[in-house]
Enzyme design. Structure first.
Site, PDB file in Angstrom:
ATOM      1  N   VAL A 191      75.822  33.829  35.489  1.00 45.32           N
ATOM      2  CA  VAL A 191      76.273  35.143  35.037  1.00 45.32           C
ATOM      3  C   VAL A 191      75.363  36.727  34.605  1.00 45.32           C
ATOM      4  CG1 VAL A 191      77.779  36.491  33.569  1.00 45.32           C
ATOM      5  CG2 VAL A 191      78.798  33.951  34.500  1.00 45.32           C
ATOM      6  N   CYS A 192      74.210  35.655  33.745  1.00 44.36           N
ATOM      7  CA  CYS A 192      73.348  36.558  32.732  1.00 44.36           C
ATOM      8  C   CYS A 192      72.521  37.547  34.522  1.00 44.36           C
ATOM      9  CB  CYS A 192      72.303  36.156  32.287  1.00 44.36           C
ATOM     10  SG  CYS A 192      73.344  35.776  30.839  1.00 44.36           S
ATOM     11  N   GLY A 193      72.247  36.229  35.332  1.00 46.10           N
ATOM     12  CA  GLY A 193      71.486  37.204  36.297  1.00 46.10           C
ATOM     13  C   GLY A 193      71.676  38.315  37.308  1.00 46.10           C
TER      14      GLY A 193
END
Length: 166
Positions: free
Chosen positions: A51-53
């Site tokens: 998700v962060c990527g």
């Protein structure tokens, strides 16, 4: 928000704390670099998580829209500068990723978005005006990419306030 957050999250109208964090072993970036223009601060739990990527890659993809408002962008997590460097190179991210590494989560705590139970930042967005005052903020669940619409709406709202009425 999940877990235990250290304090209440900063909201619109509150002054953001001044800070300076490493972007590389020998280079720091902080609020002073954004004075006089809007700033987008994207706190995120960790480099390399899916998700962060996706979230950071999205902000890179919409960078021309942020630049249209002359907004500076920075990602902030508790990962170290070496993790940030590898992550940025892997994802093609050119905006600074700041290491809130030591003391761990210090800046996230001052924004009210450090999770004591998990030891990482909450997924939180802040748009600051040119004077360092929060114009908009949002905290999302760790597994949810908040996208860029809220940021762009906040930047548009700030730009509209500056436009003269004819």
């Amino acid at each position: 928000m999940s877990g235990s957050v250290s304090q209440s999250v900063l909201h619109a109208g509150q002054r953001a704390p001044d800070f300076e964090l490493p972007v590389a072993p020998d280079h720091k970036v902080g609020t002073s670099q954004f004075r006089g223009r809007p700033a987008v601060l994207a706190f995120y739990p960790a480099d390399w998580s899916p998700v962060c990527g996706d979230q950071m890659a999205l902000y890179q993809a919409v960078m021309p829209e942020f630049e249209r408002y002359n907004a500076g962008v920075a990602g902030i997590s508790v990962d170290n500068v070496w993790s940030h460097r590898a992550f940025a190179e892997d994802r093609g991210i050119t905006f600074p990723l700041l290491a809130d590494f030591e003391p761990k989560g210090d800046v996230a705590r001052r924004f009210g978005v450090y999770n004591e139970q998990t030891g990482v930042c909450e997924r939180a967005l802040f748009v600051l005006d040119g004077d360092g005052v929060v114009a908009w903020s949002q905290v999302s669940p760790p597994g949810v990419n908040p996208g860029a619409d809220g940021i762009l709406n906040a930047l548009e709202g700030m730009a509209s306030e500056r436009r003269p009425v004819l």
